[in-house]
Design a protein around this motif. Structure first.
Motif, short mmCIF file in Angstrom:
data_model
loop_
_atom_site.label_atom_id
_atom_site.label_comp_id
_atom_site.label_asym_id
_atom_site.label_seq_id
_atom_site.Cartn_x
_atom_site.Cartn_y
_atom_site.Cartn_z
N VAL A 49 14.58 -10.49 32.33
CA VAL A 49 15.78 -10.40 33.17
C VAL A 49 16.55 -11.70 33.09
CG1 VAL A 49 16.66 -10.09 35.51
CG2 VAL A 49 14.68 -8.76 34.75
N ALA A 101 16.93 1.98 32.79
CA ALA A 101 16.12 1.02 32.03
C ALA A 101 15.12 1.73 31.13
CB ALA A 101 15.40 0.08 32.99
N LEU A 126 20.77 -3.10 30.04
CA LEU A 126 21.19 -2.70 31.37
C LEU A 126 21.91 -3.85 32.04
CD1 LEU A 126 21.13 -0.76 33.85
CD2 LEU A 126 18.90 -1.75 34.42
N ALA A 166 11.32 -2.00 32.00
CA ALA A 166 12.13 -2.56 30.91
C ALA A 166 11.25 -3.03 29.76
CB ALA A 166 13.00 -3.70 31.43
N VAL A 186 17.70 -6.73 30.43
CA VAL A 186 18.37 -6.56 31.72
C VAL A 186 19.16 -7.83 32.04
CG1 VAL A 186 18.07 -6.08 34.18
CG2 VAL A 186 16.48 -5.07 32.51
#
Length: 229
Positions: free
Chosen positions: A41, A107, A113, A132, A139
């Motif tokens: 992320v 995801a 995403l 993910a 992400v």
């Protein structure tokens, strides 16, 4: 949502990214691996919708399907002008109370995403990261995110082209501070034109004066609807 993913499934599987989701050359120094790692992320703070879209430009150009969730009013003009292939971008507007469920579903099907939401509880963030990683989705989140591997903060921005209350906005310069965990722990500062006077995204010297008159205008570009599902 399930019907939409089922309809797109053949194309989504073909668009799965490799070890890294590519980003534009000007953005590579923001990331420790010079690309977006599926399952990790990246959080963007300081008001950076344009930066999130720019991070998706090379991905969509390489064939990666991208979903944007929670961005009200996100339109084709803003995305296309930053290099996003809008034929591979799906914008999902959903009630806030269902946003986490929708993000988890996307995801599991998309290669990238983009997400805007309030910081979720730790278990929700961990579940999204797990999905993910399993599915190979990178992400990028607008706002704070628990456990983000890379954190990008827009520390300064200024427009070129407005002076004495008149003029045309021609270019925008950002200073982005990048940090995070692990390989991203060493904090660094990157200057960007986003975009420059020709509409391109390129590296700028964050210490250099900006030529032309500068105005502190923060209004977004005019945007129309893209895809609403």
């Amino acid at each position: 949502m399930e019907a939409i993913l089922a309809a797109l499934a053949p194309q989504l599987q073909l668009s799965r990214p490799g070890p890294l989701v590519p980003v534009l050359p000007a953005l590579q120094d923001l990331l420790p691996e010079r690309g977006l790692r599926p399952g990790a992320v990246v959080s963007v703070t300081g008001g950076g919708t344009a930066l999130l879209l720019a991070l998706a430009a090379a991905a969509t150009a390489s064939g990666t399907w991208t979903a944007a969730v929670g961005f009200e009013g996100l339109g084709v003009l803003a995305a296309a002008e930053l290099g996003v292939d809008v034929s591979r971008l799906v914008v999902v507007e959903t009630p806030r109370e269902r946003l986490a469920d929708v993000a988890l579903a996307l995801a599991d099907g998309f290669g990238l995403l983009l997400l805007r939401c309030a910081p979720p509880p730790g278990p929700v963030a961990e579940r999204l990261a797990t999905v993910a990683r399993r599915s190979g989705c990178a992400v990028v989140v607008a706002g704070q995110w628990p456990g983000a591997r890379v954190r990008l903060r827009v520390a300064a921005r200024r427009w070129v082209g407005v002076g004495q209350g008149r003029g045309r906005l021609r270019a925008r310069q950002l200073v982005v501070v990048a940090g995070g965990r692990g390989a991203a722990a060493r904090e660094r500062q990157v200057g960007l034109w986003l975009p420059d006077a020709q509409g391109a995204v390129r590296v700028a010297d964050p210490q250099a004066p900006v030529s032309g008159e500068v105005g502190r205008v923060s209004a977004a570009a005019v945007r129309g609807p893209l895809v609403v599902v």
